[in-house]
Design an enzyme around this catalytic site. Structure first.
Site, PDB file in Angstrom:
ATOM      1  N   LYS A 288       2.417  -7.170  11.980  1.00 61.05           N
ATOM      2  CA  LYS A 288       1.465  -7.442  11.014  1.00 61.05           C
ATOM      3  C   LYS A 288       1.335  -9.258   9.972  1.00 61.05           C
ATOM      4  CE  LYS A 288       0.459  -5.426   6.721  1.00 61.05           C
ATOM      5  NZ  LYS A 288       0.306  -4.473   5.893  1.00 61.05           N
TER       6      LYS A 288
ATOM      7  N   ARG B 167      -1.825   3.685  20.217  1.00 61.84           N
ATOM      8  CA  ARG B 167      -1.038   5.142  20.883  1.00 61.84           C
ATOM      9  C   ARG B 167      -1.276   3.796  22.504  1.00 61.84           C
ATOM     10  NH1 ARG B 167      -4.341   9.008  23.025  1.00 61.84           N
ATOM     11  NH2 ARG B 167      -6.155   7.869  22.290  1.00 61.84           N
TER      12      ARG B 167
ATOM     13  N   ARG C 138       1.058  -1.015   0.152  1.00 64.01           N
ATOM     14  CA  ARG C 138      -0.301  -0.065   0.005  1.00 64.01           C
ATOM     15  C   ARG C 138       0.821   1.002   0.247  1.00 64.01           C
ATOM     16  NH1 ARG C 138      -3.505   0.766   4.611  1.00 64.01           N
ATOM     17  NH2 ARG C 138      -4.020   2.255   3.523  1.00 64.01           N
TER      18      ARG C 138
HETATM   19  C1  BTN Z   1       0.008  -3.671   1.990  1.00 69.62           C
HETATM   20  O1  BTN Z   1       0.725  -3.320   2.219  1.00 69.62           O
HETATM   21  O2  BTN Z   1      -0.209  -4.708   3.479  1.00 69.62           O
HETATM   22  C2  BTN Z   1      -0.606  -4.748   1.270  1.00 69.62           C
HETATM   23  C3  BTN Z   1       0.706  -5.902   0.652  1.00 69.62           C
HETATM   24  C4  BTN Z   1      -0.065  -6.422  -0.696  1.00 69.62           C
HETATM   25  C5  BTN Z   1       0.996  -7.782  -0.978  1.00 69.62           C
HETATM   26  C6  BTN Z   1       0.241  -8.250  -2.187  1.00 69.62           C
HETATM   27  S1  BTN Z   1       1.719  -9.965  -2.333  1.00 69.62           S
HETATM   28  C7  BTN Z   1       0.632 -10.483  -3.520  1.00 69.62           C
HETATM   29  C8  BTN Z   1       0.884  -9.049  -4.379  1.00 69.62           C
HETATM   30  N1  BTN Z   1       1.341  -8.644  -5.794  1.00 69.62           N
HETATM   31  C9  BTN Z   1       2.360  -7.497  -5.214  1.00 69.62           C
HETATM   32  O3  BTN Z   1       2.332  -7.025  -5.724  1.00 69.62           O
HETATM   33  N2  BTN Z   1       1.153  -6.837  -4.087  1.00 69.62           N
HETATM   34  C10 BTN Z   1       0.088  -7.581  -3.298  1.00 69.62           C
END
Ligand code: BTN
Length: 258
Positions: free
Chosen positions: A124, A257, A59
């Protein structure tokens, strides 16, 4: 147990309704990004998996760490007949599908951190990235799940993270996990145009790891503090301020927090 991703091992675990919703499962040793592949080369219903991504997309333009042979990097190209009225809820509904799929695999203790993260004990475990194909009725749904990755296998990741192996002690079969995710995801996608938003909200509450916790919300350059108060029927985060007022956010970065 299969150590490698394997199309047949995944397919044999899919029920006929899920198989009917999908086109083909493509497994690659290495790709830049499974989302990129699905956007440029995928057909409706294609699933793309890679053992390794060299430019995994996260993201907000971030990179998704994607070492070889240990995690799930999955993208699905899905085509709706028409743009669904509540499309912004799709990434949250995808999160529900992944959380439920892990439960189907007898895994417990995980939850969802609004809007798109799978969490375990404030770390995460996975993330979701949706990308529109152009016309909004076609989307690529990308899911990254930390399965067998251990801290020594990766360069530094800029936020606390965990893998299913670190939680449960053993390596997990990624083909079993992928099949469970596809079963839940295809069901959610087939039902999505008729989504019952009150029901969605209830389902979210079950997995919400932020509810009732003091949080800081960063939206653009604006920082707000309060107590997370679940989501509304539009999937927006609700924040209760110290004065009792309720504010909603459609996109933001949230941190708890301490
Ligand atoms: C995030 O930032 O939390 C989202 C991550 C999403 C990763 C997945 S892995 C499979 C798909 N291909 C990518 O290039 N990204 C998503």
């Amino acid at each position: 147990m299969h150590n490698k991703l394997d199309e047949t091992a995944i397919c044999t675990r899919l029920d006929t309704a899920t198989q009917a919703g999908l086109c083909k499962i493509h497994v690659f040793q290495q790709l830049d990004s499974t989302n990129r592949w699905c956007l440029q080369e995928g057909q409706c219903g294609d699933v793309c998996l890679a053992e390794q991504q060299t430019a995994g997309r996260g993201r907000c333009g971030r990179q998704w760490e994607s070492p070889a042979g240990s995690n799930v990097y999955l993208s699905l190209r899905w085509c709706f007949a028409h743009v669904p009225p509540h499309l912004p809820l799709l990434s949250l509904v995808t999160g529900l599908a992944v959380a439920e799929a892990l439960e189907d695999c007898a895994l417990a203790g995980h939850g969802l951190k609004w809007p798109n993260d799978l969490y375990y004990a404030d770390r995460k475990l996975g993330g979701i990235l949706l990308e529109a194909v152009g016309s909004l009725e076609q989307v690529v749904i990308g899911i990254g799940l930390n399965v067998n990755m251990l801290p020594e296998e990766v360069a530094v990741i800029d936020q606390p993270w965990i893998s299913l192996r670190a939680i449960h002690g053993d390596r997990l079969d990624r083909n079993v996990l992928v099949a469970a995710i596809l079963r839940r995801l295809v069901t959610q996608l087939q039902e999505f145009p008729m989504l019952d938003m009150a029901r969605f909200r209830q389902d979210w509450q079950r997995w919400d790891v932020l509810a009732g916790r003091p949080v800081r919300v960063l939206s653009g350059s604006q920082v707000s503090e309060g107590v997370a108060y679940g989501v509304d029927t539009q999937g927006q985060l609700q924040l209760k301020g110290a004065d009792g007022s309720l504010r909603t956010f459609s996109s933001a970065d949230v941190s708890v927090r301490m």
